[in-house]
Design a protein around this motif. Structure first.
Motif, PDB file in Angstrom:
ATOM      1  N   ALA A 222       0.672  -1.125  -0.303  1.00 46.25           N
ATOM      2  CA  ALA A 222       0.512  -0.033  -0.262  1.00 46.25           C
ATOM      3  C   ALA A 222       0.684   1.222  -0.615  1.00 46.25           C
ATOM      4  O   ALA A 222       1.833   1.023   0.602  1.00 46.25           O
ATOM      5  CB  ALA A 222      -1.054   0.015   1.311  1.00 46.25           C
ATOM      6  N   GLU A 223       0.358   2.263  -0.825  1.00 45.71           N
ATOM      7  CA  GLU A 223       0.444   2.633  -0.889  1.00 45.71           C
ATOM      8  C   GLU A 223       0.166   4.838   0.075  1.00 45.71           C
ATOM      9  O   GLU A 223       0.802   5.358   0.389  1.00 45.71           O
ATOM     10  CB  GLU A 223       1.453   4.165  -2.155  1.00 45.71           C
ATOM     11  N   ALA A 224      -0.786   4.924   0.310  1.00 46.22           N
ATOM     12  CA  ALA A 224      -1.724   5.562   1.229  1.00 46.22           C
ATOM     13  C   ALA A 224      -2.315   5.379   2.112  1.00 46.22           C
ATOM     14  O   ALA A 224      -2.155   4.082   2.421  1.00 46.22           O
ATOM     15  CB  ALA A 224      -2.661   6.184   0.526  1.00 46.22           C
ATOM     16  N   ASP A 225      -2.505   6.544   3.596  1.00 46.73           N
ATOM     17  CA  ASP A 225      -3.379   5.828   4.570  1.00 46.73           C
ATOM     18  C   ASP A 225      -4.201   4.673   3.742  1.00 46.73           C
ATOM     19  O   ASP A 225      -5.374   5.122   3.139  1.00 46.73           O
ATOM     20  CB  ASP A 225      -3.540   7.470   5.560  1.00 46.73           C
ATOM     21  N   ASP A 226      -4.301   3.765   4.941  1.00 51.38           N
ATOM     22  CA  ASP A 226      -5.456   2.939   5.246  1.00 51.38           C
ATOM     23  C   ASP A 226      -6.042   2.325   6.317  1.00 51.38           C
ATOM     24  O   ASP A 226      -6.412   2.073   6.381  1.00 51.38           O
ATOM     25  CB  ASP A 226      -5.088   1.908   4.578  1.00 51.38           C
ATOM     26  N   ASP A 227      -5.242   3.033   7.899  1.00 47.13           N
ATOM     27  CA  ASP A 227      -6.043   2.917   8.480  1.00 47.13           C
ATOM     28  C   ASP A 227      -5.697   4.567   9.259  1.00 47.13           C
ATOM     29  O   ASP A 227      -4.539   4.370  10.167  1.00 47.13           O
ATOM     30  CB  ASP A 227      -5.124   1.943   9.511  1.00 47.13           C
ATOM     31  N   THR A 228      -6.566   5.173   9.761  1.00 48.79           N
ATOM     32  CA  THR A 228      -6.206   6.855  10.313  1.00 48.79           C
ATOM     33  C   THR A 228      -7.629   6.499  11.549  1.00 48.79           C
ATOM     34  O   THR A 228      -8.646   6.454  11.489  1.00 48.79           O
ATOM     35  CB  THR A 228      -6.408   7.575   9.035  1.00 48.79           C
ATOM     36  N   PHE A 229      -7.098   7.571  12.058  1.00 49.02           N
ATOM     37  CA  PHE A 229      -8.267   8.052  13.471  1.00 49.02           C
ATOM     38  C   PHE A 229      -8.062   9.448  13.348  1.00 49.02           C
ATOM     39  O   PHE A 229      -7.160   9.734  13.965  1.00 49.02           O
ATOM     40  CB  PHE A 229      -7.463   7.162  14.883  1.00 49.02           C
TER      41      PHE A 229
END
Length: 371
Positions: A222-229
């Motif tokens: 993966a290259e981009a954020d895939d788990d963000t809070f």
């Protein structure tokens, strides 16, 4: 050029819509909802793909197709509204070109990469006297409509904490621009699903004064954020905790809202996207649009776990994506504000920018009470 803002010439015929892009957003969301809206006619679709052109004509037999967005904008005199459902990086240039051609515009979220770009587009639209709106369809999700009514009715008391999630289990990246690490593509979940969650929080609780965020790229390849809070503090004192993830092996509640009198918890997703993907349409015979069966209802109560039977089931209001384009049609004919404004989109982008900075620098970012 005819009156694009709702003059007398627009009242005796359907308003003609040009749709730029026929990928997921264009074919699943915009085209069916436009076609289902009384007073609007899907007239012209642009896509470079011959297969998608054929798909558009098959799904909407009256529609004309073009290879490029520029070809659609060249026919501005024949149209009353442009809808932009192309990749994120094209939103600003295409919206600018459409407004400069004298056309009202609807843009899929996110409107832009930055609040400054969104404010510039808003100013251009205001200067030209043209409608500019952002497609934040999740304001018409069944669960969000229910949360909003519970708050307005005072069923929760004073809301203290708002928890909202869009979580998925997609351990393998799909690729494409939505998952690209190139900043120019405006990919990643923060700007995708996060745009919806931030917009909903702002709609319910008003301006945000500070943002803390944690953002990760967890999946191999993966290259981009895939788990963000995100943790937002609103000027009203409410705290919003928002999660967007493609790596959630077990899904949390869609909403948990805690107030001084009671709390509300809701699992599952609004059924409208699934219905649209399956080819069902608002107004189809025998279809109760956006209605959720009783087992999916959330629960309202205090002092007990809803998973153990605590609280009382609350009927979920029907989802109502058609309301967005119905409001667009009214605004074009009668004037007034669209259902989602570009200034509101800019406020949400200000929060997303602060979240991106917070995650990068590991600190809380203040954005001001007017953000």
């Amino acid at each position: 050029m005819g009156d694009k803002s709702g003059g007398a010439s627009a009242h005796d015929r359907p308003l003609r819509v040009g749709l730029l892009g026929y990928g997921l957003a264009g074919s699943v969301f915009h085209a069916p909802l436009i076609a289902a809206t009384e007073g609007l006619r899907l007239d012209l679709v642009s896509t470079a793909s011959p297969e998608r052109q054929a798909q558009a004509r098959a799904e909407h037999p009256q529609v004309r197709t073009a290879d490029t967005a520029e070809a659609v904008l060249a026919r501005a005199d024949d149209l009353d509204l442009i809808v932009i459902a192309t990749p994120n990086k094209t939103h600003v240039p295409l919206a600018t070109a459409a407004l400069e051609a004298g056309l009202p515009v609807v843009v899929d979220k996110p409107l832009a990469a930055t609040a400054a770009e969104a404010e510039k587009l808003a100013a251009l639209a205001e200067d030209r006297g043209l409608l500019l709106s952002v497609f934040q369809n999740r304001r018409w999700d069944n669960d969000f409509r229910t949360v909003r009514k519970l708050i307005e009715d005072g069923a929760l008391g004073d809301v203290q904490r708002f928890e909202s999630r869009f979580e998925r289990w997609r351990p393998q990246p799909k690729g494409g621009w939505r998952e690209s690490g190139d900043p120019a593509e405006i990919g990643g979940l923060l700007y995708d699903l996060g745009s919806h969650l931030v917009d909903q929080a702002l709609t319910l609780f008003g301006p945000v004064v500070s943002v803390y965020a944690e953002s990760d790229v967890r999946r191999p390849g993966a290259e981009a954020d895939d788990d963000t809070f995100l943790a937002l503090t609103h000027a009203s004192g409410v705290r919003s905790h928002l999660w967007v993830s493609a790596t959630a092996a077990l899904l949390g509640p869609r909403f948990r809202v805690l107030g001084s009198r009671a709390g509300y918890t809701k699992h599952g997703l609004d059924p409208q996207e699934a219905a649209l993907r399956e080819g069902r349409r608002p107004g189809d015979e025998g279809v109760e649009w956006g209605v959720e069966p009783r087992p999916g209802w959330g629960r309202l109560g205090a002092g007990a776990s809803p998973r153990m039977g605590g609280g009382e089931p609350v009927p979920t209001l029907p989802g109502d994506y058609p309301a967005y384009y119905a409001a667009i049609e009214r605004a074009l004919r009668e004037g007034g504000q669209p259902p989602v404004t570009a200034r509101e989109a800019a406020a949400a982008l200000r929060v997303l920018e602060a979240a991106k900075l917070s995650a990068a620098e590991g600190r809380t970012v203040r954005i001001g009470a007017n953000g």
